[in-house]
Scaffold this active site. Structure first.
Site, PDB file in Angstrom:
ATOM      1  N   SER A  31     -41.226  28.207  46.808  1.00 26.28           N
ATOM      2  CA  SER A  31     -41.720  29.675  46.834  1.00 26.28           C
ATOM      3  C   SER A  31     -41.225  30.693  46.085  1.00 26.28           C
ATOM      4  O   SER A  31     -41.843  31.561  45.607  1.00 26.28           O
ATOM      5  CB  SER A  31     -41.850  29.947  48.367  1.00 26.28           C
ATOM      6  OG  SER A  31     -40.500  30.125  49.021  1.00 26.28           O
ATOM      7  N   HIS A  78     -47.618  26.311  48.749  1.00 25.22           N
ATOM      8  CA  HIS A  78     -47.952  27.018  47.480  1.00 25.22           C
ATOM      9  C   HIS A  78     -48.494  26.061  46.410  1.00 25.22           C
ATOM     10  O   HIS A  78     -48.883  26.470  45.526  1.00 25.22           O
ATOM     11  CB  HIS A  78     -46.598  27.605  46.864  1.00 25.22           C
ATOM     12  CG  HIS A  78     -45.984  28.645  47.787  1.00 25.22           C
ATOM     13  ND1 HIS A  78     -46.293  29.848  47.636  1.00 25.22           N
ATOM     14  CD2 HIS A  78     -45.074  28.629  48.824  1.00 25.22           C
ATOM     15  CE1 HIS A  78     -45.588  30.609  48.570  1.00 25.22           C
ATOM     16  NE2 HIS A  78     -44.807  29.666  49.509  1.00 25.22           N
ATOM     17  N   LYS A  93     -52.465  31.172  52.045  1.00 26.50           N
ATOM     18  CA  LYS A  93     -52.059  31.522  50.817  1.00 26.50           C
ATOM     19  C   LYS A  93     -53.380  31.257  49.582  1.00 26.50           C
ATOM     20  O   LYS A  93     -54.132  32.075  49.901  1.00 26.50           O
ATOM     21  CB  LYS A  93     -50.937  30.592  50.198  1.00 26.50           C
ATOM     22  CG  LYS A  93     -49.544  30.890  51.060  1.00 26.50           C
ATOM     23  CD  LYS A  93     -48.509  30.545  50.644  1.00 26.50           C
ATOM     24  CE  LYS A  93     -47.247  30.950  51.416  1.00 26.50           C
ATOM     25  NZ  LYS A  93     -47.454  30.640  52.869  1.00 26.50           N
TER      26      LYS A  93
END
Length: 387
Positions: free
Chosen positions: A179, A207, A239
């Site tokens: 990240s 991610h 996300k």
């Protein structure tokens, strides 16, 4: 002054003096490439909304429709009466996306990682984690009671040396996409090592999910690995998918075991059914609009090309996370503030979150190529001109 108050005051003072004091932004708008802050509009390059779905009309409408039908909250944990039809549908859809038998929803990525690790690991087991793993993975490993060891970042050889001296049940844990550095774990050699050593591999794909792989199934799919090679897969919904919560995916027995044993699942109120309904809309957009991943890839390529032409020392990332190292916390903070004065939001990430300070620049599919050019223009003025 009593001991607790003295400790608190000293800690806060120390953070101020070291330029490590954290402060929140209070936005007055929805997530997007442009956001409102203190009455001013900013070009936002610090969001994890990688596909630009957090403010998508279909996702918003699904959230509203879900709230009208199921209410604003779930009312209880999944095992009491908080598990609703949208939760069930979402778990089925996430299992299909990731190519696993089942998936299990958690309230957050932190809860999912700690819940999975503390349920799987027992005293006498061994857990091996990449040195740059997310804090939730590190904490889950420490909380588990297993023998906890870290290996050099993205270094299967160092992992192999450490595993050679450990017997019993062994679990290797990595981020799919890291990240803060934006680089990807070497999943194929890690999976091959785990297969040889009869160890399990767990990947946190917070991610990578939605962004990597031909269908957006994430870094594990992009590496060509299956559920046998990666038995435990965790990813978040807040996300690239633009909503909230997280899930663990695996075979049926693993998920049933977590339902029975993962305290962070058992003793937590379920995410609102409306959020699950909104995420189902996000997954539909993920299937239908592959152009979002393609556009994001084009933005990343252009930014890295432009940064190279400017001589910016970007870290070696090909993902939406593009870190720009800065030698110390004071300079990182000052540079972030100068960029803000010029209308750009870019966060300064400092120790202890990362070993070395950096600006964490993130790109999203909602950005335009013109906005990336504007980012490069401002960086040229504020970084290059001061070298």
């Amino acid at each position: 002054m009593d001991g607790f108050a003295a400790r608190i005051r000293a800690s806060l003072q120390q953070r101020h003096e070291a330029n490590l004091y954290r402060q929140r932004l209070t936005l007055g708008s929805a997530q997007g490439p442009l956001v409102a802050l203190d009455g001013r509009e900013y070009l936002n390059f610090c969001s994890n909304d990688y596909l630009g779905l957090a403010n998508h009309p279909r996702v918003i409408e699904a959230l509203c429709a879900g709230a009208r039908q199921y209410g604003a909250g779930s009312g209880a944990s999944h095992l009491v009466c908080g598990h609703s039809e949208p939760h069930q549908q979402l778990e089925i859809a996430l299992a299909e996306l990731t190519g696993r038998q089942r998936a299990l929803l958690f309230s957050s990525g932190y809860a999912a990682n700690c819940g999975a690790l503390t349920a799987l690991l027992k005293s006498g087991d061994h857990v091996f984690e990449d040195r740059l793993n997310h804090a939730s993975l590190l904490d889950g490993g420490r909380f588990s009671g297993a023998r906890f060891r870290r290996f050099a970042h993205n270094d299967p050889a160092d992992l192999a040396r450490k595993m050679a001296t450990a017997g019993g049940n062994r679990l290797v844990v990595v981020d799919g996409v890291f990240s803060m550095d934006g680089d990807c774990a070497p999943l194929q050699p890690l999976a091959a090592l785990c297969q040889r050593e009869s160890a399990w591999l767990m990947v946190d794909d917070a991610h990578g999910i939605g962004v990597l792989g031909e269908s957006g199934a994430g870094s594990v799919a992009a590496a060509g690995l299956d559920s046998v090679q990666v038995p435990v897969l965790m990813a978040t919904l807040g996300k690239a998918l633009g909503t909230a919560g997280a899930f663990v995916a695996g075979d049926g027995e693993l998920i049933e075991y977590l339902i029975q044993e993962a305290r962070q699942y058992i003793y937590t109120t379920a995410i609102p059914p409306a959020v699950a309904a909104a995420t189902l809309a996000s997954l539909a957009l993920l299937r239908e609009e592959g152009w979002r991943r393609e556009h994001l890839a084009a933005l990343i390529a252009r930014f890295r090309q432009g940064a190279g032409e400017l001589g910016l020392p970007l870290m070696p990332s090909t993902t939406a996370i593009q870190p720009l190292p800065v030698e110390d916390a004071a300079r990182a903070t000052a540079l972030s503030e100068r960029l803000r004065r010029r209308g750009l939001l870019i966060g300064a990430i400092r120790p202890p979150t990362v070993p070395t300070s950096r600006l964490r620049i993130t790109l999203t599919a909602a950005h335009s190529m013109a906005q990336v050019e504007q980012l490069l223009e401002v960086l040229a003025a504020e970084w290059v001109a001061r070298q």
